[in-house]
Design an enzyme around this catalytic site. Structure first.
Site, PDB file in Angstrom:
ATOM      1  N   ARG A  83       0.813  -1.235   0.000  1.00 24.45           N
ATOM      2  CA  ARG A  83       0.000   0.000   0.000  1.00 24.45           C
ATOM      3  C   ARG A  83       0.840   1.276   0.000  1.00 24.45           C
ATOM      4  NH1 ARG A  83      -2.831  -3.622   3.276  1.00 24.45           N
ATOM      5  NH2 ARG A  83      -4.883  -4.169   2.425  1.00 24.45           N
ATOM      6  N   GLU A 117       8.988  17.396 -24.712  1.00 24.62           N
ATOM      7  CA  GLU A 117       8.359  17.758 -23.442  1.00 24.62           C
ATOM      8  C   GLU A 117       8.991  19.017 -22.857  1.00 24.62           C
ATOM      9  OE1 GLU A 117       5.701  16.570 -22.175  1.00 24.62           O
ATOM     10  OE2 GLU A 117       5.486  14.424 -22.597  1.00 24.62           O
ATOM     11  N   HIS A 166       7.609   8.418 -27.480  1.00 30.09           N
ATOM     12  CA  HIS A 166       6.583   9.224 -26.816  1.00 30.09           C
ATOM     13  C   HIS A 166       6.654  10.695 -27.227  1.00 30.09           C
ATOM     14  CE1 HIS A 166       3.823  10.650 -23.756  1.00 30.09           C
ATOM     15  NE2 HIS A 166       4.747  11.492 -23.322  1.00 30.09           N
ATOM     16  N   ASN A 209      -1.111  18.344 -20.370  1.00 27.75           N
ATOM     17  CA  ASN A 209      -1.479  17.351 -21.378  1.00 27.75           C
ATOM     18  C   ASN A 209      -1.521  17.924 -22.796  1.00 27.75           C
ATOM     19  OD1 ASN A 209      -1.853  15.209 -19.519  1.00 27.75           O
ATOM     20  ND2 ASN A 209      -3.879  16.006 -18.983  1.00 27.75           N
ATOM     21  N   HIS A 233      -1.281  10.261 -27.390  1.00 23.06           N
ATOM     22  CA  HIS A 233      -1.509   8.950 -26.790  1.00 23.06           C
ATOM     23  C   HIS A 233      -2.236   8.025 -27.756  1.00 23.06           C
ATOM     24  CE1 HIS A 233      -1.097  10.252 -22.275  1.00 23.06           C
ATOM     25  NE2 HIS A 233       0.055  10.188 -22.914  1.00 23.06           N
ATOM     26  N   GLU A 263      -4.682  16.749 -10.564  1.00 25.43           N
ATOM     27  CA  GLU A 263      -5.280  17.103 -11.844  1.00 25.43           C
ATOM     28  C   GLU A 263      -6.791  17.301 -11.770  1.00 25.43           C
ATOM     29  OE1 GLU A 263      -5.261  15.345 -16.329  1.00 25.43           O
ATOM     30  OE2 GLU A 263      -3.358  15.236 -15.267  1.00 25.43           O
ATOM     31  N   LYS A 276       6.871  22.627 -14.491  1.00 27.18           N
ATOM     32  CA  LYS A 276       6.006  21.508 -14.104  1.00 27.18           C
ATOM     33  C   LYS A 276       5.781  21.488 -12.602  1.00 27.18           C
ATOM     34  CE  LYS A 276       4.833  16.744 -14.640  1.00 27.18           C
ATOM     35  NZ  LYS A 276       5.035  15.476 -15.374  1.00 27.18           N
ATOM     36  N   ARG A 310      -3.663  21.404 -13.695  1.00 29.34           N
ATOM     37  CA  ARG A 310      -2.619  20.456 -14.082  1.00 29.34           C
ATOM     38  C   ARG A 310      -2.883  19.842 -15.455  1.00 29.34           C
ATOM     39  NH1 ARG A 310       0.587  15.849 -10.522  1.00 29.34           N
ATOM     40  NH2 ARG A 310       1.659  14.915 -12.303  1.00 29.34           N
ATOM     41  N   LYS A 313       2.901  11.251 -11.178  1.00 26.99           N
ATOM     42  CA  LYS A 313       2.028  10.392 -11.976  1.00 26.99           C
ATOM     43  C   LYS A 313       2.771   9.097 -12.286  1.00 26.99           C
ATOM     44  CE  LYS A 313      -1.230  13.274 -14.574  1.00 26.99           C
ATOM     45  NZ  LYS A 313      -1.652  13.640 -15.948  1.00 26.99           N
ATOM     46  N   HIS A 320      -1.259  15.600 -25.811  1.00 22.58           N
ATOM     47  CA  HIS A 320      -1.298  14.218 -25.359  1.00 22.58           C
ATOM     48  C   HIS A 320      -2.557  13.465 -25.789  1.00 22.58           C
ATOM     49  CE1 HIS A 320       2.168  15.460 -23.134  1.00 22.58           C
ATOM     50  NE2 HIS A 320       2.290  14.301 -22.523  1.00 22.58           N
TER      51      HIS A 320
END
Length: 367
Positions: free
Chosen positions: A123, A186, A266, A246, A253, A238, A228, A242, A144, A249
């Site tokens: 956990r 990026e 990427h 993206n 993606h 987010e 960032k 935030r 993330k 993206h």
């Protein structure tokens, strides 16, 4: 050495950027609060391990740690549930306990996978990011972590902050040119969303960045990480702002998913996506000069801005429907209002997106 703090109250952590940091990683783990009585798990990949794993293990053992390592196959395909289970097995067999930590030594794939392991093992245990690519300057900051599903990228994950980000610039010297350019996508993205001056700086200094000039690269990574970090501090999970990170993206993606995560790197996919977002901005009434400047910045950094003709519009649209940014039948896009300024547009028409995809596939440059 450059230093940035991600200010999240009791969970604040430093980002260290400089040369020769790997040789002091044991001391950094002590600074991060990882107890020496508990084993550490180093997760890396088949390209990074031959170069740096021995050095990292030696430094950790020299500081009194027990070290367990797991080497995954390099590439996006390793960001899967099957590989995740293999790393968890290594953690269990290695005796990791609740006071242990996972060290992610590698690029974005290693960082995302190792972070998800850290977030879910018992956990949640300690976590350190040790990026070895330019691209990972983005993914290593902000917490993330995730693995992919065959239908969608990053569908299984968590928000889980590291205790430290240790960025040794010496590890970037062996990056192939294509990986360098991919990472710079990026970097310039951070300028495109929030810092107009920095975005144009990236275009003006593209040659130095592609050549890995230490001064230019150090500044670019520091500025990108700082932008960032500021966004993350204002919206960690987010819920609002935030999402501007993206930019590019949604389309990017989808490009990765349709290509099976093996055709475009990427950053390359995100570059095409940022060109698409700028095209969408023009369709929505923004100044077309935004698109032209965006394309000029991306091409200066040796990044693609068009889609291959064999990428089907139906496939790409279907992949976007599985994206987390698709809600209640609406498509959410980050749309540039200017260089250095963007808006979150939550009701974009599918027909406009399809039109953008078609234009990105034109054989002749649309600009």
């Amino acid at each position: 050495m450059r230093s940035i703090t991600v200010a999240l109250g009791e969970r604040s952590y430093p980002i260290y950027i400089g040369s020769g940091l790997l040789q002091n990683i044991g001391e950094c783990c002590i600074e991060a609060g990882f107890p020496q009585r508990s084993p550490l798990l180093v997760v890396t990949d088949s390209e990074v391990a031959p170069r740096y794993l021995d050095q990292v293990e030696a430094s950790l053992r020299g500081s009194g740690y027990t070290v367990v390592s797991h080497v995954i196959q390099a590439g996006e395909a390793s960001k899967s549930l099957a590989v995740y289970e293999e790393v968890i097995t290594t953690a269990i067999q290695g005796g990791l306990d609740r006071s242990s930590a996972v060290l992610a030594l590698g690029g974005g794939v290693v960082g995302d996978l190792a972070g998800f392991v850290a977030a879910s093992y018992m956990r949640g245990i300690g976590f350190m990011q040790i990026p070895t690519t330019i691209l990972a300057h983005d993914s290593s900051v902000g917490g993330k972590v995730a693995v992919n599903h065959p239908l969608a990228k990053n569908m299984l994950g968590a928000f889980y902050q590291p205790s430290m980000v240790l960025y040794d610039l010496d590890t970037l010297a062996t990056l192939p040119p294509r990986q360098v350019a991919s990472g710079l996508a990026e970097v310039v993205k951070h300028g495109l969303i929030l810092d107009k001056e920095f975005a144009y700086w990236c275009r003006e200094h593209a040659g130095e960045l592609l050549a890995l000039d230490p001064e230019a690269l150090g500044y670019a990574l520091e500025r990108g990480c700082a932008i960032k970090a500021d966004v993350v501090c204002n919206d960690e999970t987010e819920q609002g702002q935030r999402a501007i990170l993206n930019l590019g993206h949604t389309i990017g993606h989808a490009i990765e998913a349709v290509g099976g995560y093996g055709v475009f790197l990427h950053g390359e996919a995100i570059a095409i996506g940022m060109a698409g977002s700028a095209l969408l901005a023009a369709k929505l009434g923004r100044d077309r000069a935004i698109y032209e400047d965006t394309v000029s910045m991306l091409t200066a950094l040796s990044l693609p801005v068009r889609l291959p003709a064999d990428y089907g519009e139906d496939e790409l649209m279907e992949a976007m429907m599985h994206d987390k940014k698709f809600k209640e039948g609406r498509m959410t896009f980050i749309v540039p209002d200017d260089i250095g300024a963007v808006s979150i547009v939550g009701d974009v028409q599918a027909s406009d997106v399809r039109g953008v995809i078609a234009q990105l596939k034109k054989e002749e440059s649309p600009w």
